[in-house]
Design a protein around this motif. Structure first.
Motif, mmCIF file in Angstrom:
data_model
loop_
_atom_site.group_PDB
_atom_site.id
_atom_site.type_symbol
_atom_site.label_atom_id
_atom_site.label_comp_id
_atom_site.label_asym_id
_atom_site.label_seq_id
_atom_site.Cartn_x
_atom_site.Cartn_y
_atom_site.Cartn_z
ATOM 1 N N MET A 1 0.801 -1.212 0.000
ATOM 2 C CA MET A 1 0.000 0.000 0.000
ATOM 3 C C MET A 1 0.839 1.270 0.000
ATOM 4 O O MET A 1 0.407 2.304 -0.515
ATOM 5 N N GLY A 2 2.027 1.210 0.562
ATOM 6 C CA GLY A 2 2.889 2.377 0.637
ATOM 7 C C GLY A 2 3.335 2.917 -0.704
ATOM 8 O O GLY A 2 3.855 4.033 -0.780
ATOM 9 N N TRP A 3 3.149 2.147 -1.749
ATOM 10 C CA TRP A 3 3.508 2.569 -3.094
ATOM 11 C C TRP A 3 2.454 3.503 -3.690
ATOM 12 O O TRP A 3 2.700 4.139 -4.712
ATOM 13 N N PHE A 4 1.281 3.608 -3.060
ATOM 14 C CA PHE A 4 0.150 4.310 -3.642
ATOM 15 C C PHE A 4 -0.287 5.503 -2.817
ATOM 16 O O PHE A 4 -0.378 5.437 -1.590
ATOM 17 N N ARG A 5 -0.556 6.579 -3.523
ATOM 18 C CA ARG A 5 -1.307 7.693 -2.975
ATOM 19 C C ARG A 5 -2.774 7.299 -3.031
ATOM 20 O O ARG A 5 -3.246 6.758 -4.037
ATOM 21 N N LEU A 6 -3.513 7.546 -1.967
ATOM 22 C CA LEU A 6 -4.888 7.086 -1.843
ATOM 23 C C LEU A 6 -5.825 8.252 -1.573
ATOM 24 O O LEU A 6 -5.428 9.272 -1.012
ATOM 25 N N VAL B 1 -7.280 13.115 0.513
ATOM 26 C CA VAL B 1 -6.166 12.435 -0.138
ATOM 27 C C VAL B 1 -5.103 12.138 0.906
ATOM 28 O O VAL B 1 -4.876 12.935 1.823
ATOM 29 N N SER B 2 -4.484 10.984 0.779
ATOM 30 C CA SER B 2 -3.420 10.551 1.670
ATOM 31 C C SER B 2 -2.182 10.261 0.845
ATOM 32 O O SER B 2 -2.254 9.598 -0.189
ATOM 33 N N SER B 3 -1.039 10.757 1.300
ATOM 34 C CA SER B 3 0.204 10.556 0.575
ATOM 35 C C SER B 3 0.591 9.087 0.535
ATOM 36 O O SER B 3 0.041 8.255 1.260
ATOM 37 N N ARG B 4 1.564 8.769 -0.303
ATOM 38 C CA ARG B 4 1.994 7.385 -0.461
ATOM 39 C C ARG B 4 2.498 6.782 0.835
ATOM 40 O O ARG B 4 2.280 5.594 1.095
ATOM 41 N N SER B 5 3.132 7.580 1.655
ATOM 42 C CA SER B 5 3.618 7.104 2.945
ATOM 43 C C SER B 5 2.502 6.993 3.976
ATOM 44 O O SER B 5 2.660 6.322 4.993
ATOM 45 N N ASN C 1 -1.900 -1.601 5.757
ATOM 46 C CA ASN C 1 -1.010 -2.067 4.705
ATOM 47 C C ASN C 1 -0.994 -3.587 4.584
ATOM 48 O O ASN C 1 -0.857 -4.122 3.487
ATOM 49 N N ALA C 2 -1.134 -4.276 5.701
ATOM 50 C CA ALA C 2 -1.122 -5.734 5.674
ATOM 51 C C ALA C 2 -2.314 -6.287 4.909
ATOM 52 O O ALA C 2 -2.222 -7.357 4.307
ATOM 53 N N ALA D 1 -6.757 5.476 -6.212
ATOM 54 C CA ALA D 1 -5.350 5.212 -5.959
ATOM 55 C C ALA D 1 -4.527 5.607 -7.167
ATOM 56 O O ALA D 1 -5.012 5.607 -8.301
ATOM 57 N N ASP D 2 -3.281 5.955 -6.915
ATOM 58 C CA ASP D 2 -2.373 6.310 -7.993
ATOM 59 C C ASP D 2 -0.952 5.969 -7.579
ATOM 60 O O ASP D 2 -0.555 6.256 -6.444
ATOM 61 N N ASP D 3 -0.206 5.385 -8.492
ATOM 62 C CA ASP D 3 1.171 4.992 -8.216
ATOM 63 C C ASP D 3 2.183 5.769 -9.043
ATOM 64 O O ASP D 3 3.359 5.403 -9.084
#
Length: 127
Positions: free
Chosen positions: A34-39, A55-59, A79-80, A103-105
């Motif tokens: 999940m950390g790879w994606f902005r949500l 919006v939530s940043s990738r981290s 993330n799990a 989502a966006d990567d």
């Protein structure tokens, strides 16, 4: 390939709460998590244009909420489970809408432009 599926919508009285879930799947999620994606979450009320909610940043450490939901809605992620949530408290009739996760990567930061979208889940708040 990214797939997003929302759930948790329903009918709730004004002042009540709902928690929406968005399950993400695909090879990118399996490989990078999940950390790879902005949500983000958006909503579209009847007769209205699609509206930015959060919006939530990738981290996951930075967020930006629409003024209309600040202090009432909270985005979070597991993330799990490759799942993003939207906790909605103190709901108002004006919150009635179809809610979409996104989502966006590719584009990072707190951009509100997204490449991948779920099918939406209906939230209805009665007065």
């Amino acid at each position: 390939q990214v797939q997003l599926v929302e759930s948790g919508g329903g009918l709730v009285q004004a002042g009540g709460s709902l928690r929406l879930s968005c399950a993400a799947s695909g090879r990118t999620f399996s490989s990078y998590g999940m950390g790879w994606f902005r949500l983000g979450w958006f909503r579209q009320a009847p007769g209205k244009e699609r509206e930015f909610v959060v919006v939530s940043s990738r981290s996951g450490t930075s967020t930006n909420y629409a003024d209309a939901v600040k202090g009432r809605f909270t985005i979070s992620r597991d993330n799990a489970k490759n799942t993003v949530y939207l906790q909605m408290n103190s709901l108002k009739p004006v919150d009635t809408a179809v809610y979409y996760c996104a989502a966006d990567d590719v584009v990072g930061g707190l951009s509100t432009e997204f490449r991948y979208w779920g099918q939406g889940t209906q939230v209805t708040v009665s007065s």
